[in-house]
Write an enzyme that holds these catalytic residues in place. Sequence first.
Site, PDB file in Angstrom:
ATOM      1  N   ASN A   1      -2.149   0.232   6.942  1.00 30.59           N
ATOM      2  CA  ASN A   1      -1.711  -1.039   7.520  1.00 30.59           C
ATOM      3  C   ASN A   1      -0.802  -1.851   6.607  1.00 30.59           C
ATOM      4  O   ASN A   1      -0.822  -3.076   6.617  1.00 30.59           O
ATOM      5  CB  ASN A   1      -2.930  -1.848   7.986  1.00 30.59           C
TER       6      ASN A   1
ATOM      7  N   GLU B   1      -9.420 -10.918  -7.244  1.00 27.75           N
ATOM      8  CA  GLU B   1      -8.509  -9.774  -7.064  1.00 27.75           C
ATOM      9  C   GLU B   1      -7.277  -9.872  -7.971  1.00 27.75           C
ATOM     10  O   GLU B   1      -6.762  -8.857  -8.439  1.00 27.75           O
ATOM     11  CB  GLU B   1      -8.093  -9.664  -5.591  1.00 27.75           C
TER      12      GLU B   1
ATOM     13  N   HIS C   1      -2.375  -5.280   1.775  1.00 29.90           N
ATOM     14  CA  HIS C   1      -3.671  -5.964   1.683  1.00 29.90           C
ATOM     15  C   HIS C   1      -3.384  -7.433   1.414  1.00 29.90           C
ATOM     16  O   HIS C   1      -2.384  -7.775   0.795  1.00 29.90           O
ATOM     17  CB  HIS C   1      -4.484  -5.378   0.527  1.00 29.90           C
TER      18      HIS C   1
ATOM     19  N   LYS D   1       0.810  -1.222   0.000  1.00 28.19           N
ATOM     20  CA  LYS D   1       0.000   0.000   0.000  1.00 28.19           C
ATOM     21  C   LYS D   1       0.851   1.282   0.000  1.00 28.19           C
ATOM     22  O   LYS D   1       2.069   1.230   0.258  1.00 28.19           O
ATOM     23  CB  LYS D   1      -0.923  -0.035   1.233  1.00 28.19           C
TER      24      LYS D   1
ATOM     25  N   TYR E   1     -12.482  -1.934  -3.638  1.00 33.95           N
ATOM     26  CA  TYR E   1     -13.009  -2.004  -2.267  1.00 33.95           C
ATOM     27  C   TYR E   1     -14.529  -1.853  -2.219  1.00 33.95           C
ATOM     28  O   TYR E   1     -15.085  -1.468  -1.186  1.00 33.95           O
ATOM     29  CB  TYR E   1     -12.330  -0.944  -1.398  1.00 33.95           C
TER      30      TYR E   1
HETATM   31  P1  CMP Z   1      -7.604  -4.211   3.863  1.00 31.71           P
HETATM   32  O1  CMP Z   1      -7.267  -5.568   4.388  1.00 31.71           O
HETATM   33  O2  CMP Z   1      -6.961  -3.804   2.582  1.00 31.71           O
HETATM   34  O3  CMP Z   1      -9.200  -4.117   3.691  1.00 31.71           O
HETATM   35  C1  CMP Z   1      -9.939  -2.948   3.903  1.00 31.71           C
HETATM   36  C2  CMP Z   1      -9.097  -1.793   4.347  1.00 31.71           C
HETATM   37  O4  CMP Z   1      -9.798  -0.709   4.899  1.00 31.71           O
HETATM   38  C3  CMP Z   1      -8.169  -2.251   5.459  1.00 31.71           C
HETATM   39  O5  CMP Z   1      -7.208  -3.134   4.977  1.00 31.71           O
HETATM   40  C4  CMP Z   1      -7.669  -0.896   5.970  1.00 31.71           C
HETATM   41  O6  CMP Z   1      -6.650  -0.349   5.144  1.00 31.71           O
HETATM   42  C5  CMP Z   1      -8.907  -0.008   5.791  1.00 31.71           C
HETATM   43  N1  CMP Z   1      -9.613   0.297   7.048  1.00 31.71           N
HETATM   44  C6  CMP Z   1      -9.706   1.507   7.601  1.00 31.71           C
HETATM   45  N2  CMP Z   1     -10.423   1.494   8.724  1.00 31.71           N
HETATM   46  C7  CMP Z   1     -10.832   0.222   8.902  1.00 31.71           C
HETATM   47  C8  CMP Z   1     -11.632  -0.426   9.905  1.00 31.71           C
HETATM   48  N3  CMP Z   1     -12.146   0.223  10.935  1.00 31.71           N
HETATM   49  N4  CMP Z   1     -11.830  -1.760   9.767  1.00 31.71           N
HETATM   50  C9  CMP Z   1     -11.310  -2.437   8.699  1.00 31.71           C
HETATM   51  N5  CMP Z   1     -10.553  -1.849   7.727  1.00 31.71           N
HETATM   52  C10 CMP Z   1     -10.308  -0.541   7.825  1.00 31.71           C
END
Ligand code: CMP
Length: 140
Positions: A112, A126, A115, A9, A49
């Site tokens: 984070n 995906e 993904h 990311k 998303y």
């Molecule tokens: P990802 O696993 O890519 O899937 C959805 C993304 O939304 C997650 O990682 C985070 O980058 C983002 N995100 C932001 N806030 C939240 C939240 N409260 N819960 C889950 N995903 C979140």
Amino acid sequence: MDQTLTIIKPDSMEAKNAGNILAHLEGEGFQIQALKRMRLSQAQAQSFYEVHRERPFYDSLVAYMTSGPIIAVALAREDAVAHLRKVMGATDPANAEAGTIRALYGTSIERNAIHGSDSPENAHKESLFFFSQAELIAAG
Ligand code: CMP
């Protein structure tokens, strides 16, 4: 071999952690099957998303995912989906087990680091979002 999809990311790209993350994944036995650096358009991030469209974090997530380049990587390994989720760690880096990629490189629940697909079905979907069937097969 099973396949999964990861996205390095924008926060990881900005912090120059992409190389370390790829090395970490190779060290875990993943084979890099296809790899692409790109900057997602708003429409692409919204579409990827789509499942989160109704969530309160959706607009912020789309803004973040389009804020800089990403690297999409199709990965192959035995038990690829489950193993990536294990080495990736919990969504919130604060809750991620020590040594996981999100614990090492993530800075918030949104930023984070990477993904990872959550099921073999989504891994397939995906991977085809980023790569052609030919690119995924040719690497085999
Ligand atoms: P990802 O696993 O890519 O899937 C959805 C993304 O939304 C997650 O990682 C985070 O980058 C983002 N995100 C932001 N806030 C939240 C939240 N409260 N819960 C889950 N995903 C979140």
